[in-house]
Motif scaffolding. Sequence first.
Motif, short mmCIF file in Angstrom:
data_model
loop_
_atom_site.label_atom_id
_atom_site.label_comp_id
_atom_site.label_asym_id
_atom_site.label_seq_id
_atom_site.Cartn_x
_atom_site.Cartn_y
_atom_site.Cartn_z
N UNK A 171 0.62 -1.19 0.08
CA UNK A 171 -0.08 -0.09 0.11
C UNK A 171 0.72 1.18 0.12
N UNK A 172 0.31 2.20 -0.70
CA UNK A 172 1.04 3.61 -0.72
C UNK A 172 1.17 4.12 0.97
N UNK A 173 2.31 4.42 1.06
CA UNK A 173 2.90 4.75 2.66
C UNK A 173 3.12 3.71 3.41
N UNK A 174 3.07 2.44 2.95
CA UNK A 174 3.53 1.22 3.55
C UNK A 174 4.80 0.55 3.23
N UNK A 186 14.52 12.35 3.14
CA UNK A 186 13.89 11.18 2.28
C UNK A 186 12.93 10.75 2.95
N UNK A 187 11.81 11.25 3.41
CA UNK A 187 10.80 10.56 4.27
C UNK A 187 9.35 10.54 3.80
N UNK A 188 9.13 10.83 2.53
CA UNK A 188 7.93 11.01 2.11
C UNK A 188 7.46 9.64 1.00
N UNK A 189 6.20 9.51 0.86
CA UNK A 189 5.85 8.42 -0.05
C UNK A 189 5.13 8.73 -1.36
N UNK A 190 4.95 10.09 -1.58
CA UNK A 190 4.43 10.48 -2.80
C UNK A 190 5.24 11.60 -3.28
N UNK A 191 5.64 11.83 -4.17
CA UNK A 191 6.64 13.07 -4.85
C UNK A 191 5.90 13.51 -5.92
N UNK A 192 5.92 15.05 -5.37
CA UNK A 192 5.14 15.79 -6.46
C UNK A 192 6.36 16.52 -7.45
N UNK A 193 5.83 16.99 -8.44
CA UNK A 193 6.76 17.92 -9.21
C UNK A 193 5.94 18.78 -10.25
N UNK A 337 3.12 10.53 3.20
CA UNK A 337 3.63 11.67 3.29
C UNK A 337 3.77 12.42 1.91
N UNK A 338 3.51 13.56 1.66
CA UNK A 338 3.46 14.22 0.53
C UNK A 338 4.76 15.13 0.13
N UNK A 358 4.98 5.26 -3.53
CA UNK A 358 5.76 3.91 -3.26
C UNK A 358 4.63 2.71 -2.95
N UNK A 359 3.59 2.99 -3.68
CA UNK A 359 2.60 1.83 -3.52
C UNK A 359 2.42 1.08 -4.81
#
Length: 480
Positions: A171-174, A186-193, A337-338, A358-359
């Motif tokens: 799962x995303x975030x897991x 580097x502690x986030x689960x979804x990277x925006x750009x 985390x975003x 990361x899911x």
Amino acid sequence: MGLDSMFIGVTGLEAYQNQIDVISNNIANVGTTGFKGQDVNFQDMLYQQQSYATAPTQETGGVNPQDVGLGVKIGSIDTDFSQGGLQTTGVNTNLAMNGDGFFILQKPNGNGSPVYTRNGDFSLNSNGLLYDGSSGMAVLGYMAGKNGVITQTGTPGDITIPIGLQSQAVGTGLNASEKFGPSGDSVFDVSMGGNLDQSQWSKEAAGVAAGTPGTGEPYTISTTIYDSLGNAHLAQVTYTPDAAGATAAKNGLPTSVANASGVVGFAYFDQNGQFINTSSQLGAGAALAGANVHANNAAASLADGNQLNVTAWGTGAADAATAPTAGGPAPATGPIGLDFHSMTSLAGTDTANVIAQNGFAAGILSNITIGADGTISGAFSNGQTATLGQVAVATFQNENGLQRVGDSDFAETANSGLAEVGTAGTGRFGSMVSGSLEQSNVSIADEFTKMIAAQNAYQANSKSITTASEDLQTVIGLIR
């Protein structure tokens, strides 16, 4: 005597016939994968002493010994272990060693004694066993654990890669093994750009000044996130330009409010349009600081404005993204985390998007690759890769002490020394080349040249036998 000459000639015939046999075998195997050519070395045989050496005296200067040889013998038949050329096959499980080292083969499940080969014509059988299809022997190595770590201790064993091997959904975030963010954070689960159109914030600022907030247009992006069972879910993130808070904060920071089914927090950009930080509330004072601001290497949180918690899946108008506690009914995600550090807010087209998350769903093994160090990596249908195992290699202190047992295989002997087992690319071991096979190292030109010399030597020895026979006939004729 003539008989001695005849028997000496016979030793020459036998020795050079053996050399011709070796040369013929080399030529016959010029196309054999991984074949190593052989060379014959000759030695002279024992000598008959006709007279012994004497030391110098007052009367003589000494006498040298007189020895008559008894012929020639094979001193050794040595293997040429020099590198053969590499032929590309395009088959991932075909392997070639470039440098020192042998592949290790053994009957499956550790039965029998291992043999060693340079012939890497391997494939997977119906059970997923990496093996030599011509002999049925298994290729030995090490299997990776559940976490993808290979422990190179103990005796290597069979390498089995089951057909239909699955990659577990995450799962995303897991996914603690894959995080995003800048170096040291580097502690986030979804990277925006991408970019958020700064002119929309300017319009909003003008609207706020004129008493008509809401002039700036929000921008929404969509992405897919996964629950713990690998189910895909559509998530929408809306960026709304917020000028009122930035103006009130007296620091001129362009601000966007990020929404995902509910308010998550604020993303701040400086006067150059570069991302600064996040918070769950508008900054106050001359700088963006305080308890509700993300700190480097700290976990994402709702308080820092960079975390999304999903408590339930499904459609509906209820705000299910702002609850402070993650979990809820299974299947579940993170918290998520975003990461906004790759985003900008410059005047221009909105291009904001999700770079990575990361899911992932469950997947089935679709392909394998083997690296230069023998590491076997699996590629799955969900886009993930995993380390599955590693092919072991061996070398010996005295390679010429190995015994040939056919099938391009060698066996350990008392004079070869024990096998030194390791992995390619370390120590004295060469590298491994996937999708290729090592060709025979036999040179046709060299073998033909040696064959001509051996043939001439053979004929010359036969002539010495004929001459000795004629001499005997002359002696026998004396009594007529």
